[in-house]
Scaffold this active site. Structure first.
Site, PDB file in Angstrom:
ATOM      1  N   ASP A 152      66.772  27.389 -37.758  1.00  0.00           N
ATOM      2  CA  ASP A 152      66.294  27.966 -37.057  1.00  0.00           C
ATOM      3  C   ASP A 152      65.559  28.514 -35.499  1.00  0.00           C
ATOM      4  OD1 ASP A 152      64.030  27.564 -39.552  1.00  0.00           O
ATOM      5  OD2 ASP A 152      63.780  25.856 -39.066  1.00  0.00           O
ATOM      6  N   GLU A 202      56.477  33.952 -42.341  1.00  0.00           N
ATOM      7  CA  GLU A 202      56.346  32.454 -41.742  1.00  0.00           C
ATOM      8  C   GLU A 202      58.234  33.129 -40.455  1.00  0.00           C
ATOM      9  OE1 GLU A 202      58.044  29.434 -43.592  1.00  0.00           O
ATOM     10  OE2 GLU A 202      60.012  29.757 -44.102  1.00  0.00           O
TER      11      GLU A 202
END
Ligand code: FUB
Length: 359
Positions: A49, A260
Site C-alpha cells: 500500500d 478501495e
C-alpha cells in the site's frame, strides 16, 4: 555475484522465511528473465500500500508493514494484521531506498484495537501528518492522525480518531491551501455497513449492505481537512464515478466499480481519481473537473498484480510521473507484499497509459 529473482522467490518459499531473503545472501550463477516488470524496493521487511510524496526534495514512501500472522484468511481481510508503520525514502527514482525504522506502533495509538492498514501522509508548515486506518476497540475501522516534525517520524498519535471519518484507506490530496482527505473501501473496509454515513446496526461481513448488481455502486468519500490538519472541515461528500453515458457505475460492474485504495492527482487541469477494483484486481481511474467530482471512468492505470490486493499511489518527481504499487513477488503470499515503482505516462489525449506489472 549474479542472482535471479525466480531463485530468490523459490528460496523464500522453500525455507518458509518469515522475513524476506536479502538478495545479497543468495548465490546463483544463472540469470533468468524475471516474469515481473519491476523489482521490489524493500527486501528486508514486507511492505504494501505505498503512498508516495515529495518532501524536502526526496521521495518519501508511507507503506503498510505486512507481517506473518496466525489469523485465518477471510473476505474481511483479517489476515492483514499489521502492527506498525515504517517510512522509507529515496533521493531519486532508481536510487538507494533508505528505511527509517518504526514510525508509529499500534500500541501507541490509544483508540486502536488492531489492523494498521494503508496509510498516507501530508506536510503543512513544517509539520508532518500521518493518516492511518485501524479498527477501534469495537472492531470498527476509523481513521486516525499522528504528528511529527520530521517526514520519517516518529509520529505521535492523536488520542481519538478523526471525527466524521469511517471505513479505511485514507489518502490526502493537496492543492494550494487545501488538503482533502479521501477514504473508503468495501468488504473488509466496512463501507457497506453505512447508510448516510451512519453505521447500520446488525450489518456484518463483506456483503451485508452491498447494493444489488444493477444499483449504484458504493463510492469513495472526500472531505477537506481544517487548518489543524487533525479535523474535517466539512461533512464528507461522496465521489461520484460515472460511466461514459453519465450514469453512476453500478455495483455489479466489478471491473469498474470502486472497491478501495482511492488516490487523487491533478495533471494539466484535470483531476484523476484512481482506485482498486478489488475482486477484479485492477487499478482503475476516472477524471473530473474538480476534486469533488463527478468523475468519469476512463480505464485502467495498472493491470492485476500477483497477489489478491492491488493498491497504489501516483506522484510527480522532477517532471516525471511515477506509480507506486505492490505485489507478492518476494513471498508468493497475499498478506506478505512488497512495494514497487514504475514510470507512468500521461498520454496527449488525457488518458493514462496502462501499466503491465508482468513482463
Ligand atoms: O493492506 C491492507 C489492505 O489491503 C489495504 O488497506 C487495502 O487497500 C488492501 O491493499
Amino acid at each position: 555475484m549474479k542472482f535471479s529473482i525466480h531463485f530468490l522467490t523459490a528460496l523464500v518459499l522453500a525455507t518458509g522465511c518469515s522475513q524476506p531473503q536479502k538478495s545479497s545472501e543468495v548465490e546463483n550463477t544463472e540469470t533468468v528473465q524475471s516474469k515481473f516488470a519491476h523489482s521490489p524496493l524493500v527486501e528486508d521487511i514486507y511492505t504494501a500500500d505505498p503512498s508516495a510524496h515529495i518532501f524536502e526534495g526526496k521521495i518519501y514512501i508511507y507503506p503498510s508493514h505486512d507481517i506473518e500472522t496466525e489469523v485465518q484468511e477471510d473476505d474481511m481481510g483479517s489476515h492483514f494484521d499489521m502492527k506498525d508503520y515504517h517510512v522509507f525514502s529515496m533521493d531519486q527514482p532508481g536510487g538507494e531506498v533508505t528505511g527509517h525504522g518504526v514510525a508509529l506502533k499500534l500500541e501507541d495509538v490509544p483508540w486502536a484495537g488492531r489492523q494498521l492498514w494503508a496509510p498516507d501522509a501530508a506536510e503543512k508548515d513544517g509539520k508532518y501528518y500521518l493518516y492511518f486506518p485501524a479498527k477501534d476497540k469495537a472492531d470498527i475501522f476509523k481513521i486516525g492522525v499522528a504528528i511529527s516534525d520530521r517526514p520519517e517520524g516518529p509520529f505521535t498519535a492523536e488520542p481519538e480518531p478523526i471525527a466524521g471519518t469511517f471505513s479505511m484507506d485514507p489518502a490526502v490530496f493537496h492543492e494550494g491551501e487545501d488538503y482533502f482527505l479521501l477514504f473508503g473501501g468495501i468488504w473488509g473496509g466496512q463501507l457497506q455497513w453505512y447508510e448516510n454515513q451512519e453505521l447500520v446496526e446488525g450489518r456484518k461481513g463483506p456483503t451485508d449492505g452491498i447494493p444489488a448488481a444493477e444499483e449504484k455502486a458504493l463510492m469513495p468519500y472526500i472531505a477537506k481537512l481544517d487548518r489543524s490538519m487533525t479535523k474535517l472541515a466539512e461533512k464528507p461528500r461522496e465521489l461520484l464515478i460515472l460511466d461514459e453515458n453519465g450514469e453512476p457505475i453500478k455495483a455489479g460492474e466489478n471491473d469498474k466499480r470502486f472497491f478501495e485504495a482511492a488516490w487523487m492527482h491533478e495533471y494539466e487541469g484535470k483531476y484523476y481519481l484512481s482506485y482498486s477494483t478489488g475482486d477484479t484486481h485492477f487499478i482503475a481511474y476516472a477524471t473530473g473537473d474538480n476534486p469533488y467530482g463527478p468523475f468519469t471512468y476512463q480505464g485502467n492505470v495498472l493491470e492485476p498484480v500477483e497477489g489478491w490486493t492491488n493498491h497504489h499511489s501516483i506522484v510527480e518527481f522532477e517532471g516525471k510521473w511515477y506509480l507506486f504499487y505492490h505485489d507478492t513477488e518476494l513471498s508468493g503470499k497475499t498478506p506478505l507484499r512488497n512495494i514497487k515503482m514504475a514510470e507512468l505516462t500521461h498520454l496527449p489525449d488525457g488518458k493514462i497509459q496502462t501499466i503491465n506489472p508482468m513482463n
